[in-house]
Design a protein around this motif. Structure first.
Motif, mmCIF file in Angstrom:
data_model
loop_
_atom_site.group_PDB
_atom_site.id
_atom_site.type_symbol
_atom_site.label_atom_id
_atom_site.label_comp_id
_atom_site.label_asym_id
_atom_site.label_seq_id
_atom_site.Cartn_x
_atom_site.Cartn_y
_atom_site.Cartn_z
ATOM 1 N N UNK A 37 -13.277 -27.364 -79.194
ATOM 2 C CA UNK A 37 -12.115 -28.181 -78.915
ATOM 3 C C UNK A 37 -11.690 -27.940 -77.473
ATOM 4 N N UNK A 38 -10.938 -28.859 -76.946
ATOM 5 C CA UNK A 38 -10.380 -28.633 -75.609
ATOM 6 C C UNK A 38 -8.943 -29.146 -75.581
ATOM 7 N N UNK A 39 -8.189 -28.539 -74.680
ATOM 8 C CA UNK A 39 -6.801 -28.946 -74.501
ATOM 9 C C UNK A 39 -6.505 -29.022 -73.013
ATOM 10 N N UNK A 40 -6.189 -30.215 -72.564
ATOM 11 C CA UNK A 40 -5.809 -30.429 -71.175
ATOM 12 C C UNK A 40 -4.292 -30.243 -71.057
ATOM 13 N N UNK A 41 -3.804 -29.910 -69.871
ATOM 14 C CA UNK A 41 -2.365 -29.721 -69.693
ATOM 15 C C UNK A 41 -1.578 -30.947 -70.132
ATOM 16 N N UNK A 42 -0.592 -30.737 -70.983
ATOM 17 C CA UNK A 42 0.264 -31.826 -71.439
ATOM 18 C C UNK A 42 -0.343 -32.708 -72.506
ATOM 19 N N UNK A 84 -23.066 -33.226 -66.300
ATOM 20 C CA UNK A 84 -22.391 -34.370 -65.667
ATOM 21 C C UNK A 84 -20.882 -34.268 -65.852
ATOM 22 N N UNK A 85 -20.344 -33.121 -65.543
ATOM 23 C CA UNK A 85 -18.919 -32.886 -65.777
ATOM 24 C C UNK A 85 -18.049 -33.768 -64.900
ATOM 25 N N UNK A 86 -16.920 -34.145 -65.461
ATOM 26 C CA UNK A 86 -15.963 -35.005 -64.782
ATOM 27 C C UNK A 86 -14.620 -34.276 -64.677
ATOM 28 N N UNK A 87 -13.778 -34.665 -63.733
ATOM 29 C CA UNK A 87 -12.449 -34.049 -63.661
ATOM 30 C C UNK A 87 -11.674 -34.161 -64.981
ATOM 31 N N UNK A 88 -11.894 -35.230 -65.745
ATOM 32 C CA UNK A 88 -11.216 -35.401 -67.033
ATOM 33 C C UNK A 88 -11.659 -34.368 -68.070
ATOM 34 N N UNK A 89 -12.735 -33.657 -67.803
ATOM 35 C CA UNK A 89 -13.191 -32.615 -68.725
ATOM 36 C C UNK A 89 -12.428 -31.305 -68.533
ATOM 37 N N UNK A 90 -11.581 -31.258 -67.534
ATOM 38 C CA UNK A 90 -10.796 -30.056 -67.262
ATOM 39 C C UNK A 90 -9.890 -29.714 -68.431
#
Length: 113
Positions: A37-42, A84-90
């Motif tokens: 799982x991932x959780x981006x800020x906010x 192929x990482x993207x900034x949205x994967x942060x």
């Protein structure tokens, strides 16, 4: 009880790759159904990949064809290969034992543009 420890996060440029690892230990540490799982800020925590077995895997649409979940039964470890990482994967990436109901502590992934 199951103890999960993630590793492999870091800072990478867009287009780069990282491999996350999740090592399981404890009295019930045999790998059952495992998820990343991932959780981006906010934002809410979201599932990006799930491994029901070595061959049964599932991915969020946003990561299909870029991320691969795999497992090493002998090492009691689940991996998430991210290409192929993207900034949205942060975000903070968490390993979750679906079978046993335990979370890891998380590992930070930051993708710069």
């Amino acid at each position: 009880q199951v103890h999960l420890v993630e590793s492999g996060g870091g800072l990478v440029q867009a287009g780069g790759s990282l491999r996350l690892s999740c090592a399981a230990s404890g009295s019930s540490a045999s790998l059952g159904v495992m998820g990343w799982y991932r959780q981006a800020p906010g934002k809410q925590r979201e599932q990006v990949a799930r491994s029901d077995s070595i061959i049964a895997t599932h991915y969020a649409d946003s990561v299909k064809a870029r991320f691969t979940i795999s497992r090493d039964i002998a090492k009691n470890t689940v991996y998430l290969q991210m290409n192929s990482l993207k900034p949205d994967d942060t975000g903070t990436y968490y390993c979750y034992s679906v079978t046993h109901g335990y979370w890891g502590q998380g590992t930070q992934v930051t993708v710069s543009s």
